[in-house]
Design an enzyme around this catalytic site. Structure first.
Site, PDB file in Angstrom:
ATOM      1  NE  ARG A  25      -2.998   0.356   3.244  1.00  9.56           N
ATOM      2  CZ  ARG A  25      -2.379   0.644   4.411  1.00  9.56           C
ATOM      3  NH1 ARG A  25      -1.757   1.800   4.547  1.00  9.56           N
ATOM      4  NH2 ARG A  25      -2.388  -0.199   5.404  1.00  9.56           N
TER       5      ARG A  25
ATOM      6  CE1 TYR B 204     -13.172  12.479 -17.053  1.00 13.30           C
ATOM      7  CE2 TYR B 204     -13.211  12.282 -14.672  1.00 13.30           C
ATOM      8  CZ  TYR B 204     -13.354  11.719 -15.925  1.00 13.30           C
ATOM      9  OH  TYR B 204     -13.683  10.405 -16.029  1.00 13.30           O
TER      10      TYR B 204
ATOM     11  CG  ASP C 155      -6.608  16.962 -15.116  1.00 12.12           C
ATOM     12  OD1 ASP C 155      -5.830  16.429 -15.930  1.00 12.12           O
ATOM     13  OD2 ASP C 155      -7.671  16.428 -14.747  1.00 12.12           O
TER      14      ASP C 155
ATOM     15  CE  LYS D 177      -9.635   9.026 -19.061  1.00  9.37           C
ATOM     16  NZ  LYS D 177      -9.982  10.318 -18.463  1.00  9.37           N
TER      17      LYS D 177
END
Ligand SMILES: *Cc1c(COP(=O)(O)O)cnc(C)c1O
Length: 404
Positions: A62, A115, A187, A212
Site C-alpha cells: 500500500r 473533468y 490537470d 488516458k
C-alpha cells in the site's frame, strides 16, 4: 553536451529510458512486475531503518512497490519535477491531492468545464466539508483573477478542457495565485508532458489521469501527481494511509505505454489538426472545437504554452441528437466509449461521456451543444480517419434524405 536520462536528453529519449534502470533486476532489460504485498527482512535493524525512511527499500504494497516506483520516476522526469507519487486512478490523484491541503473553511477557485468527476468533487463533496468552491467561466481570466483575489487556498485548473477544448493561460493564473499565496493545481491529462509542462510556469502540482494518454492503450487505470518534494511527500502520506494505491500490473502497463507516448502524441496531434480542418469545411458540421484552429478563442495562449495542440477535438453535427445517433454507429475506426487518449480513435457524445452528470440546461450554459461529439484521435492513418468520417456523413445524408 553531456546527456543523461534525467537532463539533456529530449522528451522522446526520456520517455523510453528514464526512471527504469535501478528497477531492472536479474539482468532483465525491462522493469519486472513485482507482485508482492510485503517485503521481507531478516535483519531487524535494517527493517526498522527502511520502515522509518532512513534507508531505501519497500515494506508493504500500500505504501510503495518497485514497479510502481519506476512509473513514478518516469512521470517525474518527463514533467521535470522534484518528486512524483501515483494513484489507483486519475480521480484518486485529484481527490487525494485536494484532501491533503483543504480544511473546513478553505476556499477553492476553479472553472466550470473541469473533468466531470472533478466537477462533482467541487459541486457535491467539498461543500459537505464546509469548503467553499467558486467555479468560474472557463477561459474568463478576469473573473478567475477577481475570485482568487477575494481569497483562495487552491486554484484548480485544467487546460485544455473537456469537451470544448478551452485553454487557460497558466503564466497569468500563477501570477494572481501567488499574490494571495494560493497553491495552483493543473490537470495535465489532455496535454501530457510531451505538449505542456505546467511546472515551468510556476504551477505547484501537476495531476494526470495515467489511464488516458500516458498508458495509451485503454487497458489500465492510474493517476499521478508531480511537484516539489515538500508538497508531494504530504500527498504521498495521505495516499499511503488512505489507500488509493496504484496496482503493480497497472504500473507496468502504463510504463510500457509511456515508451511510445512521444510517437503517439505526434501522430495524434498531426491527425487532429487535419481532421479539424476537414470538419470545419464540412457542410454537415455546425461547429468545430480545436485549439489548433486560428479562430479558436484559446489559440494564441495554446501556441504560447503548448508545443502542439493535442489529440482531442469536438464538433457538433447538424441535425441534433437524432443525427448523432445515426452518424456515430457508422464510424468503422472508432470505439464508441467513455474514454480518450488511446491508440484507437474513441468517440462519444459529450452528453453521454464527460458531461453525463449535467442537465441539458447546465450543458447549454456551459456552451456544450447537445449534438456535440467528442473525438479522441487515435494513431490510425490520418486519411483513413477522414475517409471514415466522410463515409459516416454520407450515410447520415442518405438516411435523412430517405426520411423526407
Ligand atoms: C479521465 C480523466 C480524469 C479521471 O481519471 P480516471 O483515471 O478515470 O479516474 C481526470 N481528468 C481528466 C482530464 C480526465 O480526462
Amino acid at each position: 553536451m553531456t546527456i543523461n536520462q534525467n537532463k539533456g536528453a529530449s522528451l522522446s529519449t526520456k520517455a523510453v529510458w528514464s526512471g527504469e534502470k535501478e528497477y531492472r533486476v536479474h539482468g532483465a532489460s525491462q522493469v519486472p512486475v513485482v507482485h508482492s504485498v510485503a517485503f521481507t527482512y531478516d535483519d531487524l535493524d535494517h527493517w526498522y531503518d527502511v520502515a522509518v525512511g532512513r534507508e531505501k527499500g519497500h515494506i508493504y504494497g500500500r505504501n510503495t512497490n518497485p514497479t510502481v516506483e519506476s512509473f513514478e520516476q518516469k512521470i517525474k522526469i518527463l514533467e521535470d519535477a522534484e518528486a512524483a507519487t501515483s494513484f489507483s486512478t486519475g480521480m484518486a490523484a485529484i481527490s487525494n491531492s485536494l484532501a491533503t491541503f483543504l480544511r473546513p473553511g478553505s476556499r477553492v477557485v476553479s472553472c466550470k468545464d473541469t473533468y466531470g468527476g472533478t466537477n462533482k468533487i467541487f459541486s457535491e463533496f467539498l461543500p459537505q466539508l464546509d469548503i467553499d468552491v467558486k467555479l468560474c467561466e472557463t477561459g474568463n481570466h478576469g473573473q478567475i483573477e477577481e475570485e482568487v483575489r477575494k481569497g483562495c487556498d487552491i486554484l484548480y485548473l485544467e487546460t485544455p478542457t473537456n469537451p470544448t477544448v478551452k485553454i487557460t493561460d497558466l503564466e497569468r493564473m500563477v501570477k494572481v495565485a501567488k499574490e494571495v499565496g494560493a497553491l495552483v493545481f493543473v490537470d495535465n491529462t489532455f496535454a501530457t508532458p510531451i505538449l505542456q509542462n505546467p511546472l515551468e510556469y510556476g504551477v505547484d502540482l501537476v495531476i494526470h489521469s495515467a489511464t488516458k494518454y500516458l498508458g495509451g492503450h485503454a487497458d489500465a487505470l492510474g493517476g499521478a501527481v508531480c511537484g516539489s518534494k515538500e508538497l508531494v511527500e504530504k500527498i504521498y502520506h495521505y495516499r499511503e494511509i488512505n489507500g488509493a494505491t496504484m496496482d503493480p500490473m497497472a504500473a507496468y502497463l502504463i510504463l510500457r505505454g509511456m515508451k511510445t507516448l512521444h510517437l503517439r502524441m505526434n501522430q495524434q496531434c498531426k491527425s487532429a489538426m487535419k481532421i479539424a480542418e476537414y470538419l470545419k469545411n464540412h457542410e454537415q458540421v455546425d461547429q468545430v472545437f480545436y485549439p489548433g484552429l486560428e479562430d479558436h478563442p484559446g489559440h494564441d495562449i495554446a501556441k504560447k504554452q503548448m508545443r502542439q495542440f493535442g489529440g482531442m477535438l469536438s464538433f457538433s453535427v447538424k441535425g441534433g441528437m437524432d443525427a448523432v445517433k445515426q452518424f456515430l454507429p457508422k464510424l468503422e475506426f472508432a470505439n464508441r466509449a467513455a474514454n480518450l487518449g488511446a491508440v484507437e480513435t474513441t468517440v462519444g457524445p459529450a452528453r453521454t461521456t464527460s458531461h453525463i452528470e449535467n442537465t441539458p440546461e447546465e450543458r447549454a450554459a456551459l456552451g456544450i451543444p447537445e449534438s456535440l461529439v467528442r473525438y479522441s484521435v487515435g494513431i490510425e492513418d490520418t486519411d483513413d480517419l477522414i475517409q471514415d468520417l466522410e463515409n459516416a456523413f454520407a450515410s447520415l445524408k442518405k438516411a435523412e434524405a430517405a426520411k423526407r
